[in-house]
Design a protein around this motif. Structure first.
Motif, PDB file in Angstrom:
ATOM      1  N   GLU A  37       1.018  -1.252   0.050  1.00  0.00           N
ATOM      2  CA  GLU A  37       0.030  -0.055  -0.088  1.00  0.00           C
ATOM      3  C   GLU A  37       0.866   1.156   0.216  1.00  0.00           C
ATOM      4  OE1 GLU A  37      -3.549   1.887   2.803  1.00  0.00           O
ATOM      5  OE2 GLU A  37      -2.725   0.016   3.014  1.00  0.00           O
ATOM      6  N   ASP A  38       1.850   1.142   0.640  1.00  0.00           N
ATOM      7  CA  ASP A  38       2.854   2.375   0.822  1.00  0.00           C
ATOM      8  C   ASP A  38       3.728   2.631  -0.442  1.00  0.00           C
ATOM      9  OD1 ASP A  38       2.014   2.866   3.552  1.00  0.00           O
ATOM     10  OD2 ASP A  38       3.835   2.026   4.225  1.00  0.00           O
ATOM     11  N   ALA A  39       3.838   1.549  -1.184  1.00  0.00           N
ATOM     12  CA  ALA A  39       4.675   1.664  -2.448  1.00  0.00           C
ATOM     13  C   ALA A  39       3.741   2.094  -3.409  1.00  0.00           C
ATOM     14  CB  ALA A  39       5.239   0.326  -2.728  1.00  0.00           C
ATOM     15  N   ALA A  40       2.520   1.692  -3.393  1.00  0.00           N
ATOM     16  CA  ALA A  40       1.462   2.242  -4.330  1.00  0.00           C
ATOM     17  C   ALA A  40       1.215   3.561  -4.176  1.00  0.00           C
ATOM     18  CB  ALA A  40       0.207   1.327  -4.398  1.00  0.00           C
ATOM     19  N   SER A  41       1.276   4.192  -2.933  1.00  0.00           N
ATOM     20  CA  SER A  41       0.765   5.563  -2.922  1.00  0.00           C
ATOM     21  C   SER A  41       2.066   6.458  -3.290  1.00  0.00           C
ATOM     22  CB  SER A  41       0.752   5.639  -1.318  1.00  0.00           C
ATOM     23  OG  SER A  41       2.020   5.754  -0.629  1.00  0.00           O
ATOM     24  N   LEU A  42       2.988   5.939  -3.816  1.00  0.00           N
ATOM     25  CA  LEU A  42       4.288   6.857  -4.345  1.00  0.00           C
ATOM     26  C   LEU A  42       3.572   7.125  -5.978  1.00  0.00           C
ATOM     27  CD1 LEU A  42       7.329   4.647  -3.368  1.00  0.00           C
ATOM     28  CD2 LEU A  42       6.558   6.859  -2.334  1.00  0.00           C
ATOM     29  N   PHE A  43       2.665   6.557  -6.409  1.00  0.00           N
ATOM     30  CA  PHE A  43       2.247   7.008  -7.824  1.00  0.00           C
ATOM     31  C   PHE A  43       1.335   8.223  -7.680  1.00  0.00           C
ATOM     32  CE2 PHE A  43       3.577   2.450  -8.125  1.00  0.00           C
ATOM     33  CZ  PHE A  43       4.583   2.624  -9.367  1.00  0.00           C
ATOM     34  N   SER A  44       1.761   9.416  -7.570  1.00  0.00           N
ATOM     35  CA  SER A  44       0.782  10.486  -7.239  1.00  0.00           C
ATOM     36  C   SER A  44      -0.652  10.390  -8.119  1.00  0.00           C
ATOM     37  CB  SER A  44       1.399  11.743  -7.275  1.00  0.00           C
ATOM     38  OG  SER A  44       1.872  11.686  -8.889  1.00  0.00           O
ATOM     39  N   ASP A  45      -0.396   9.951  -9.536  1.00  0.00           N
ATOM     40  CA  ASP A  45      -1.707   9.957 -10.271  1.00  0.00           C
ATOM     41  C   ASP A  45      -2.583   8.667 -10.070  1.00  0.00           C
ATOM     42  OD1 ASP A  45      -0.315   8.359 -11.739  1.00  0.00           O
ATOM     43  OD2 ASP A  45       0.441   9.645 -13.315  1.00  0.00           O
ATOM     44  N   GLY A  46      -2.396   7.885  -9.082  1.00  0.00           N
ATOM     45  CA  GLY A  46      -2.984   6.496  -8.968  1.00  0.00           C
ATOM     46  C   GLY A  46      -2.654   5.343  -9.932  1.00  0.00           C
ATOM     47  N   MET A  47      -1.726   5.557 -10.747  1.00  0.00           N
ATOM     48  CA  MET A  47      -1.508   4.652 -11.645  1.00  0.00           C
ATOM     49  C   MET A  47       0.111   3.803 -11.736  1.00  0.00           C
ATOM     50  SD  MET A  47      -3.086   6.056 -15.443  1.00  0.00           S
ATOM     51  CE  MET A  47      -1.869   7.388 -15.237  1.00  0.00           C
ATOM     52  N   GLY A  48      -0.123   2.270 -11.311  1.00  0.00           N
ATOM     53  CA  GLY A  48       1.442   1.834 -11.078  1.00  0.00           C
ATOM     54  C   GLY A  48       1.088   0.648 -10.656  1.00  0.00           C
ATOM     55  N   MET A  49       2.294  -0.169 -10.536  1.00  0.00           N
ATOM     56  CA  MET A  49       2.354  -1.678 -10.037  1.00  0.00           C
ATOM     57  C   MET A  49       3.416  -1.749  -9.103  1.00  0.00           C
ATOM     58  SD  MET A  49       2.327  -3.383 -13.751  1.00  0.00           S
ATOM     59  CE  MET A  49       1.492  -2.603 -15.111  1.00  0.00           C
ATOM     60  N   VAL A  50       3.266  -2.657  -8.105  1.00  0.00           N
ATOM     61  CA  VAL A  50       4.216  -3.097  -7.171  1.00  0.00           C
ATOM     62  C   VAL A  50       4.571  -4.422  -7.442  1.00  0.00           C
ATOM     63  CG1 VAL A  50       4.861  -3.251  -4.985  1.00  0.00           C
ATOM     64  CG2 VAL A  50       3.176  -1.431  -5.780  1.00  0.00           C
ATOM     65  N   PHE A  51       5.872  -4.471  -7.583  1.00  0.00           N
ATOM     66  CA  PHE A  51       6.458  -5.810  -7.447  1.00  0.00           C
ATOM     67  C   PHE A  51       6.894  -6.517  -6.303  1.00  0.00           C
ATOM     68  CE2 PHE A  51       7.370  -5.822 -12.668  1.00  0.00           C
ATOM     69  CZ  PHE A  51       5.907  -5.729 -12.919  1.00  0.00           C
ATOM     70  N   PHE A  52       7.027  -7.639  -6.243  1.00  0.00           N
ATOM     71  CA  PHE A  52       7.416  -8.115  -4.718  1.00  0.00           C
ATOM     72  C   PHE A  52       7.933  -9.597  -4.747  1.00  0.00           C
ATOM     73  CE2 PHE A  52       2.830  -8.668  -4.418  1.00  0.00           C
ATOM     74  CZ  PHE A  52       2.790  -9.589  -3.587  1.00  0.00           C
ATOM     75  N   GLY A  53       8.766  -9.931  -3.942  1.00  0.00           N
ATOM     76  CA  GLY A  53       9.192 -11.336  -3.852  1.00  0.00           C
ATOM     77  C   GLY A  53      10.029 -11.968  -4.957  1.00  0.00           C
ATOM     78  N   LYS A  54      10.864 -12.860  -4.570  1.00  0.00           N
ATOM     79  CA  LYS A  54      11.886 -13.241  -5.731  1.00  0.00           C
ATOM     80  C   LYS A  54      11.868 -14.852  -5.364  1.00  0.00           C
ATOM     81  CE  LYS A  54      13.351  -9.229  -7.113  1.00  0.00           C
ATOM     82  NZ  LYS A  54      12.832  -8.928  -8.445  1.00  0.00           N
ATOM     83  N   LEU A  55      11.757 -15.570  -6.428  1.00  0.00           N
ATOM     84  CA  LEU A  55      11.636 -16.882  -6.404  1.00  0.00           C
ATOM     85  C   LEU A  55      12.481 -17.492  -7.742  1.00  0.00           C
ATOM     86  CD1 LEU A  55       8.041 -18.295  -5.777  1.00  0.00           C
ATOM     87  CD2 LEU A  55      10.113 -18.327  -4.336  1.00  0.00           C
ATOM     88  N   PRO A  56      13.530 -18.368  -7.367  1.00  0.00           N
ATOM     89  CA  PRO A  56      14.072 -18.934  -8.890  1.00  0.00           C
ATOM     90  C   PRO A  56      13.155 -19.545  -9.811  1.00  0.00           C
ATOM     91  CG  PRO A  56      14.569 -20.211  -6.713  1.00  0.00           C
ATOM     92  CD  PRO A  56      13.993 -19.082  -6.178  1.00  0.00           C
ATOM     93  N   GLY A  57      13.385 -19.046 -11.133  1.00  0.00           N
ATOM     94  CA  GLY A  57      12.458 -19.701 -12.198  1.00  0.00           C
ATOM     95  C   GLY A  57      11.293 -19.287 -12.019  1.00  0.00           C
ATOM     96  N   VAL A  58      10.896 -18.114 -11.236  1.00  0.00           N
ATOM     97  CA  VAL A  58       9.781 -17.393 -11.507  1.00  0.00           C
ATOM     98  C   VAL A  58       9.722 -15.994 -11.926  1.00  0.00           C
ATOM     99  CG1 VAL A  58       7.412 -16.752 -10.331  1.00  0.00           C
ATOM    100  CG2 VAL A  58       8.445 -18.859  -9.676  1.00  0.00           C
ATOM    101  N   LEU A  59       9.068 -15.569 -13.115  1.00  0.00           N
ATOM    102  CA  LEU A  59       9.381 -14.036 -13.561  1.00  0.00           C
ATOM    103  C   LEU A  59       9.304 -13.057 -12.615  1.00  0.00           C
ATOM    104  CD1 LEU A  59       9.742 -12.113 -15.989  1.00  0.00           C
ATOM    105  CD2 LEU A  59       7.328 -12.486 -16.477  1.00  0.00           C
ATOM    106  N   GLN A  60       7.871 -13.081 -11.967  1.00  0.00           N
ATOM    107  CA  GLN A  60       7.647 -11.996 -10.982  1.00  0.00           C
ATOM    108  C   GLN A  60       6.689 -12.753 -10.037  1.00  0.00           C
ATOM    109  OE1 GLN A  60       9.082  -9.127 -10.092  1.00  0.00           O
ATOM    110  NE2 GLN A  60       7.667  -9.700  -8.500  1.00  0.00           N
ATOM    111  N   PRO A  61       6.924 -13.171  -8.966  1.00  0.00           N
ATOM    112  CA  PRO A  61       5.876 -13.608  -8.004  1.00  0.00           C
ATOM    113  C   PRO A  61       4.641 -12.988  -7.699  1.00  0.00           C
ATOM    114  CG  PRO A  61       8.146 -14.315  -7.437  1.00  0.00           C
ATOM    115  CD  PRO A  61       8.150 -13.232  -8.380  1.00  0.00           C
TER     116      PRO A  61
END
Length: 200
Positions: A37-61
């Protein structure tokens, strides 16, 4: 899968953030939702994505998408794609628009099952890889719309649009393992071996 994600999102249109998440994974970090939620609030116009987590062999968990981004894209996911391309679609749009906050391993995730590959019955990868490449102009058009709607400066918008062509080459290269018939055939065989499958 994309259609299912869209149905879920349409049931809660008032949500501020939508999460693409697999049911065989869990989040280990306490307070992870507040971090997103905090990371998403950095998009002042409300449009964005937050990526999180790392797993071997997974593009974006983990991929969290703001409601503003979903509205600008027209839908959370594209129901046309098979296998892995829902995540890849969001990655491409996020990179072209420079609207990704990546929390990386600060949010720890874990697969609850053996990470052996659960894309069962994977077939015709070359077809789907080529289809994904052929539909890239649609994603580029979505990126243009997001850039136009955003609150970036006019100079920044011009720069973002100018780099779209360069991203096109990067994406073509990264998807080539799927769009090339020979490497796609090897990938199909690899997925079948990982899952103990044979052709039916």
């Amino acid at each position: 899968l994309g259609a299912k994600y869209n149905r879920c999102a349409s049931r809660i249109p008032e949500a501020e953030i939508y999460l693409l998440w697999a049911d065989d994974m869990t989040v280990l970090t306490p307070g992870w939702d507040k971090q997103i939620e905090d990371a998403a609030s950095l998009f002042s116009d409300g449009m964005g994505m937050v990526f999180f987590g790392k797993l071997p062999g997974v593009l974006q968990p983990g991929i969290a998408v703001t409601r503003g981004m979903v509205e600008a894209m027209g839908e959370l996911c594209d129901p046309s794609y098979a296998y892995w391309w829902q995540d890849t679609r969001l990655v491409e749009i996020g990179r072209m628009t420079a609207r990704i906050e990546d929390l990386g391993s600060s949010i720890e995730v874990k697969c609850l099952t053996e990470l052996k590959g659960n894309s069962r019955g994977v077939r015709d990868i070359a077809f789907w890889g080529q289809f994904f490449d052929a539909t890239r102009p649609q994603r580029e058009a979505i990126a243009q719309t997001i850039i136009d709607k955003g609150d970036d400066s006019a100079w920044r918008k011009r720069e973002l649009k100018r780099t779209i062509r360069g991203w096109r080459q990067v994406f073509l290269q990264s998807n080539s393992k799927c769009s090339n018939p020979e490497s796609a055939k090897e990938l199909e065989a690899y997925e079948r071996r990982r899952n103990g499958e044979s052709w039916r």
